[in-house]
Design a protein around this motif. Structure first.
Motif, PDB file in Angstrom:
ATOM      1  N   VAL A  41       0.848  -1.197   0.000  1.00 48.97           N
ATOM      2  CA  VAL A  41       0.000   0.000   0.000  1.00 48.97           C
ATOM      3  C   VAL A  41       0.882   1.245   0.000  1.00 48.97           C
ATOM      4  CG1 VAL A  41      -1.974   1.113   1.087  1.00 48.97           C
ATOM      5  CG2 VAL A  41      -1.563  -1.336   1.460  1.00 48.97           C
ATOM      6  N   GLU A  42       0.755   2.077  -1.007  1.00 51.70           N
ATOM      7  CA  GLU A  42       1.561   3.285  -1.092  1.00 51.70           C
ATOM      8  C   GLU A  42       0.767   4.493  -0.594  1.00 51.70           C
ATOM      9  OE1 GLU A  42       2.982   6.124  -4.675  1.00 51.70           O
ATOM     10  OE2 GLU A  42       3.909   4.121  -4.729  1.00 51.70           O
ATOM     11  N   ILE A  43       1.244   5.099   0.507  1.00 57.68           N
ATOM     12  CA  ILE A  43       0.726   6.383   0.985  1.00 57.68           C
ATOM     13  C   ILE A  43       1.657   7.452   0.431  1.00 57.68           C
ATOM     14  CG2 ILE A  43       0.112   7.763   2.995  1.00 57.68           C
ATOM     15  CD1 ILE A  43      -1.534   5.265   2.923  1.00 57.68           C
ATOM     16  N   PRO A  44       1.177   8.386  -0.397  1.00 53.61           N
ATOM     17  CA  PRO A  44       2.086   9.260  -1.150  1.00 53.61           C
ATOM     18  C   PRO A  44       2.950  10.170  -0.290  1.00 53.61           C
ATOM     19  CG  PRO A  44      -0.195   9.962  -1.405  1.00 53.61           C
ATOM     20  CD  PRO A  44      -0.235   8.635  -0.740  1.00 53.61           C
ATOM     21  N   TYR A  45       2.425  10.638   0.837  1.00 53.80           N
ATOM     22  CA  TYR A  45       3.196  11.488   1.737  1.00 53.80           C
ATOM     23  C   TYR A  45       2.915  11.067   3.176  1.00 53.80           C
ATOM     24  CZ  TYR A  45       3.724  14.379  -2.406  1.00 53.80           C
ATOM     25  OH  TYR A  45       4.006  14.813  -3.672  1.00 53.80           O
ATOM     26  N   ALA A  46       3.956  11.100   4.018  1.00 57.77           N
ATOM     27  CA  ALA A  46       3.824  10.611   5.392  1.00 57.77           C
ATOM     28  C   ALA A  46       2.708  11.324   6.151  1.00 57.77           C
ATOM     29  CB  ALA A  46       5.158  10.775   6.121  1.00 57.77           C
ATOM     30  N   LYS A  47       2.549  12.603   5.908  1.00 61.07           N
ATOM     31  CA  LYS A  47       1.515  13.378   6.601  1.00 61.07           C
ATOM     32  C   LYS A  47       0.117  12.868   6.268  1.00 61.07           C
ATOM     33  CE  LYS A  47      -0.267  16.845   8.905  1.00 61.07           C
ATOM     34  NZ  LYS A  47      -0.314  16.766  10.393  1.00 61.07           N
ATOM     35  N   TYR A  48      -0.049  12.279   5.088  1.00 60.03           N
ATOM     36  CA  TYR A  48      -1.370  11.825   4.656  1.00 60.03           C
ATOM     37  C   TYR A  48      -1.864  10.614   5.442  1.00 60.03           C
ATOM     38  CZ  TYR A  48      -0.958  14.858   0.530  1.00 60.03           C
ATOM     39  OH  TYR A  48      -0.828  15.927  -0.308  1.00 60.03           O
ATOM     40  N   LEU A  54      -4.831  -8.116  18.383  1.00 62.58           N
ATOM     41  CA  LEU A  54      -5.790  -8.712  19.318  1.00 62.58           C
ATOM     42  C   LEU A  54      -6.019 -10.193  19.050  1.00 62.58           C
ATOM     43  CD1 LEU A  54      -8.556  -5.969  19.716  1.00 62.58           C
ATOM     44  CD2 LEU A  54      -6.865  -6.687  21.405  1.00 62.58           C
ATOM     45  N   THR A  55      -5.885 -10.614  17.803  1.00 58.44           N
ATOM     46  CA  THR A  55      -6.106 -12.026  17.466  1.00 58.44           C
ATOM     47  C   THR A  55      -4.805 -12.808  17.422  1.00 58.44           C
ATOM     48  OG1 THR A  55      -5.961 -11.631  15.075  1.00 58.44           O
ATOM     49  CG2 THR A  55      -8.134 -11.394  16.101  1.00 58.44           C
ATOM     50  N   ASN A  56      -3.701 -12.173  17.854  1.00 57.95           N
ATOM     51  CA  ASN A  56      -2.386 -12.817  17.834  1.00 57.95           C
ATOM     52  C   ASN A  56      -2.047 -13.333  16.445  1.00 57.95           C
ATOM     53  OD1 ASN A  56       0.034 -13.611  19.008  1.00 57.95           O
ATOM     54  ND2 ASN A  56      -0.739 -15.647  19.523  1.00 57.95           N
ATOM     55  N   GLY A  57      -2.429 -12.567  15.428  1.00 63.06           N
ATOM     56  CA  GLY A  57      -2.115 -12.905  14.048  1.00 63.06           C
ATOM     57  C   GLY A  57      -3.050 -13.900  13.400  1.00 63.06           C
ATOM     58  N   GLN A  58      -4.063 -14.381  14.137  1.00 57.19           N
ATOM     59  CA  GLN A  58      -4.973 -15.370  13.557  1.00 57.19           C
ATOM     60  C   GLN A  58      -5.896 -14.750  12.523  1.00 57.19           C
ATOM     61  OE1 GLN A  58      -7.000 -17.519  16.643  1.00 57.19           O
ATOM     62  NE2 GLN A  58      -5.112 -18.073  17.718  1.00 57.19           N
ATOM     63  N   SER A  59      -6.265 -13.488  12.730  1.00 62.96           N
ATOM     64  CA  SER A  59      -7.042 -12.764  11.716  1.00 62.96           C
ATOM     65  C   SER A  59      -6.053 -12.103  10.771  1.00 62.96           C
ATOM     66  CB  SER A  59      -7.944 -11.720  12.369  1.00 62.96           C
ATOM     67  OG  SER A  59      -8.665 -11.004  11.392  1.00 62.96           O
ATOM     68  N   LYS A  60      -6.001 -12.562   9.538  1.00 61.27           N
ATOM     69  CA  LYS A  60      -4.963 -12.144   8.610  1.00 61.27           C
ATOM     70  C   LYS A  60      -5.208 -10.743   8.060  1.00 61.27           C
ATOM     71  CE  LYS A  60      -2.832 -16.082   8.928  1.00 61.27           C
ATOM     72  NZ  LYS A  60      -1.564 -16.169   9.690  1.00 61.27           N
ATOM     73  N   THR A  61      -4.339  -9.846   8.424  1.00 59.45           N
ATOM     74  CA  THR A  61      -4.365  -8.501   7.841  1.00 59.45           C
ATOM     75  C   THR A  61      -2.967  -8.139   7.345  1.00 59.45           C
ATOM     76  OG1 THR A  61      -4.016  -7.554  10.057  1.00 59.45           O
ATOM     77  CG2 THR A  61      -6.283  -7.672   9.245  1.00 59.45           C
ATOM     78  N   GLY A  62      -2.201  -9.135   6.928  1.00 57.38           N
ATOM     79  CA  GLY A  62      -0.826  -8.902   6.514  1.00 57.38           C
ATOM     80  C   GLY A  62      -0.719  -7.985   5.318  1.00 57.38           C
ATOM     81  N   MET A  63       0.157  -7.001   5.416  1.00 53.47           N
ATOM     82  CA  MET A  63       0.405  -6.061   4.314  1.00 53.47           C
ATOM     83  C   MET A  63       1.671  -5.289   4.588  1.00 53.47           C
ATOM     84  SD  MET A  63      -2.403  -3.035   5.039  1.00 53.47           S
ATOM     85  CE  MET A  63      -3.766  -4.179   5.144  1.00 53.47           C
ATOM     86  N   VAL A  64       2.189  -4.654   3.543  1.00 51.02           N
ATOM     87  CA  VAL A  64       3.285  -3.698   3.675  1.00 51.02           C
ATOM     88  C   VAL A  64       2.751  -2.328   3.294  1.00 51.02           C
ATOM     89  CG1 VAL A  64       5.554  -2.985   2.837  1.00 51.02           C
ATOM     90  CG2 VAL A  64       5.065  -5.414   3.178  1.00 51.02           C
ATOM     91  N   VAL A  65       2.862  -1.375   4.207  1.00 45.90           N
ATOM     92  CA  VAL A  65       2.452   0.006   3.945  1.00 45.90           C
ATOM     93  C   VAL A  65       3.712   0.819   3.658  1.00 45.90           C
ATOM     94  CG1 VAL A  65       1.304   2.043   4.861  1.00 45.90           C
ATOM     95  CG2 VAL A  65       0.465  -0.237   5.474  1.00 45.90           C
ATOM     96  N   ARG A  66       3.782   1.389   2.463  1.00 48.37           N
ATOM     97  CA  ARG A  66       4.914   2.239   2.075  1.00 48.37           C
ATOM     98  C   ARG A  66       4.557   3.693   2.318  1.00 48.37           C
ATOM     99  NH1 ARG A  66       6.184   3.070  -2.754  1.00 48.37           N
ATOM    100  NH2 ARG A  66       8.118   4.022  -2.026  1.00 48.37           N
ATOM    101  N   LEU A  67       5.236   4.305   3.281  1.00 46.73           N
ATOM    102  CA  LEU A  67       4.970   5.698   3.641  1.00 46.73           C
ATOM    103  C   LEU A  67       6.039   6.567   2.993  1.00 46.73           C
ATOM    104  CD1 LEU A  67       2.778   6.920   5.493  1.00 46.73           C
ATOM    105  CD2 LEU A  67       4.478   6.994   7.309  1.00 46.73           C
ATOM    106  N   GLN A  68       5.649   7.385   2.034  1.00 47.11           N
ATOM    107  CA  GLN A  68       6.585   8.230   1.286  1.00 47.11           C
ATOM    108  C   GLN A  68       6.543   9.675   1.802  1.00 47.11           C
ATOM    109  OE1 GLN A  68       6.737   6.299  -3.145  1.00 47.11           O
ATOM    110  NE2 GLN A  68       5.121   7.754  -2.781  1.00 47.11           N
ATOM    111  N   GLY A  69       7.305  10.545   1.136  1.00 47.04           N
ATOM    112  CA  GLY A  69       7.250  11.969   1.437  1.00 47.04           C
ATOM    113  C   GLY A  69       7.633  12.277   2.862  1.00 47.04           C
ATOM    114  N   PHE A  70       8.752  11.704   3.317  1.00 41.73           N
ATOM    115  CA  PHE A  70       9.189  11.843   4.700  1.00 41.73           C
ATOM    116  C   PHE A  70      10.545  12.521   4.757  1.00 41.73           C
ATOM    117  CE2 PHE A  70      11.557   9.893   8.300  1.00 41.73           C
ATOM    118  CZ  PHE A  70      10.777  10.365   9.351  1.00 41.73           C
ATOM    119  N   ASP A  71      10.718  13.381   5.726  1.00 42.89           N
ATOM    120  CA  ASP A  71      12.002  14.000   6.061  1.00 42.89           C
ATOM    121  C   ASP A  71      12.434  15.031   5.017  1.00 42.89           C
ATOM    122  OD1 ASP A  71      14.199  14.550   7.616  1.00 42.89           O
ATOM    123  OD2 ASP A  71      15.305  12.758   7.077  1.00 42.89           O
TER     124      ASP A  71
END
Length: 388
Positions: A106-113, A130-147
């Motif tokens: 998931v690409e977030i274009p700017y960190a502030k967003y 809360l589900t100790n990983g049993q409820s699958k919500t695995g993803m990579v969030v890419r936070l751009q526009g930082f620093d």
């Protein structure tokens, strides 16, 4: 990169030593390139390797705001997905993809967003935790526009990392080689249900030079040992990744160290060069007569994992007389990351007696100026305090 030592988690280091005996060295591309090019390449590698991976964001079919997805649409026409500029919707759609068995990036274009979609972000993290990983919500969030940057003012150069709830693994890499190796680990963790957020420093995306025109920040792409291996075998995974416990150390001193991450690594290395040229520390790292490494008096410890103190840092920080925690985020409550490391290390008896914390000024970033970011002068001032 400058002379450095990759300090890895003990268990992983032992695995690598055993594998090196039987598998030989990792092959690499000869050409060095900027971080952004390696980011695009590792996304291509990921989409080829994991058929259940999809990439979502705003204008990502046209390359995204920083051209990280440039050219990917033609190769993966049904897996590069544009979403309207609404971060709550973007994260909600991503959560749905994950629960259906996909692994979204998931690409977030700017960190502030991220602030605009923070409630949904917390729901994703909370559901996993809360589900100790049993409820699958695995993803990579890419936070751009930082620093550090001069485009767009505070909303496009955000330097606060306030949203790191339990259940989120936060990483911020300083160079292209580590980004590739770290992203492989991030996507593997996401495939197993974890939520990983990578934070991309704008100044580093196309950075070529560390000092003058030395091309010192270009790196080779660390190609997988077996580029045809797509089964996720443990041997390949362990060798070619930078895991959460790994840190990278520039230098072999036992005097002082700077702990930092992201663009702070470049700033710290530049500060160290100034100290060497002014005679405060020695920059000679190799004694030609004896063949031994010389002590330079100041090491830089690149610490990409930010959700907690990584084991690699625990293993070496007690060796130093003094340490500076240089955070690219703003000083003050609720703004930065490294200030939380200090009490944890103190409780474990690992914090050196002499230490300093320095961060960016507690203000907002104006348009077209770079005065409000962590700078060489800030680190030099902290060095004077910790050595006085």
């Amino acid at each position: 990169l400058p002379e450095d030592i990759l300090v890895e988690g003990k268990k992983k280091k032992k695995q690598q030593e055993e594998q090196q005996k039987t598998m030989g060295k990792i092959s690499k591309k000869e050409k060095k390139d900027v971080m952004r090019k390696h980011m695009t390449e590792v996304l291509k590698e990921t989409l080829n390797k994991y058929p259940n991976t999809v990439y979502l964001g705003e204008d990502v079919q046209h390359g995204g705001y920083y051209l990280v997805t440039d050219g990917l649409l033609s190769q993966f026409p049904n897996r590069i997905i544009d979403v309207p500029p609404d971060e709550t919707t973007l994260l909600g759609i991503s959560m749905g993809f994950s629960q259906l068995g996909f692994c979204p990036i998931v690409e977030i274009p700017y960190a502030k967003y991220l602030d605009c979609g923070v409630d949904m972000f917390y729901e994703i993290a909370l559901n996993h935790w809360l589900t100790n990983g049993q409820s699958k919500t695995g993803m990579v969030v890419r936070l751009q526009g930082f620093d550090k940057g001069i485009f767009g003012g505070n909303f496009h150069t955000h330097i606060m990392l306030s949203h790191v709830p339990p259940g989120v693994d936060l990483v911020c890499f300083s160079n292209g080689e580590d980004y590739v190796r770290g992203f492989r680990n991030a996507i593997m963790q996401a495939q197993n249900g974890r939520v990983v957020m990578t934070v991309d420093s704008t100044n580093l995306l196309n950075l070529r030079h560390l000092h003058g025109k030395d091309r010192g920040w270009l790196t080779k792409y660390p190609v997988l040992t077996d580029s045809n291996n797509t089964d996720g075998g443990a041997e390949t995974e362990n060798r070619d990744m930078m895991c959460f416990d790994d840190v990278r150390r520039y230098g072999t001193s036992s005097k002082y160290a700077i702990v930092t991450y992201g663009n702070g690594v470049v700033t710290a290395l530049q500060a160290r060069r100034w100290l060497g040229e002014s005679g405060r520390i020695s920059l000679d790292q190799y004694d030609e007569d004896s063949g031994d490494m010389k002590e330079i008096g100041l090491d830089i410890i690149d610490c990409p994992y930010l959700s907690s103190v990584p084991q690699g840092l625990r293993d070496i920080i007690h060796d130093y007389d003094g340490v500076i925690f240089a955070d690219v985020c703003k000083e003050g409550p609720g703004c930065n990351i490294l200030s939380s490391f200090i009490p944890d290390l103190q409780r474990e008896g690992l914090l050196p007696k002499r230490w300093e914390f320095v961060g960016a000024p507690r203000t907002y970033n104006p348009l077209g100026r770079a005065l409000t970011f962590l700078g060489v002068e800030d680190i030099l001032t902290a060095f004077e305090r910790v050595t006085s």
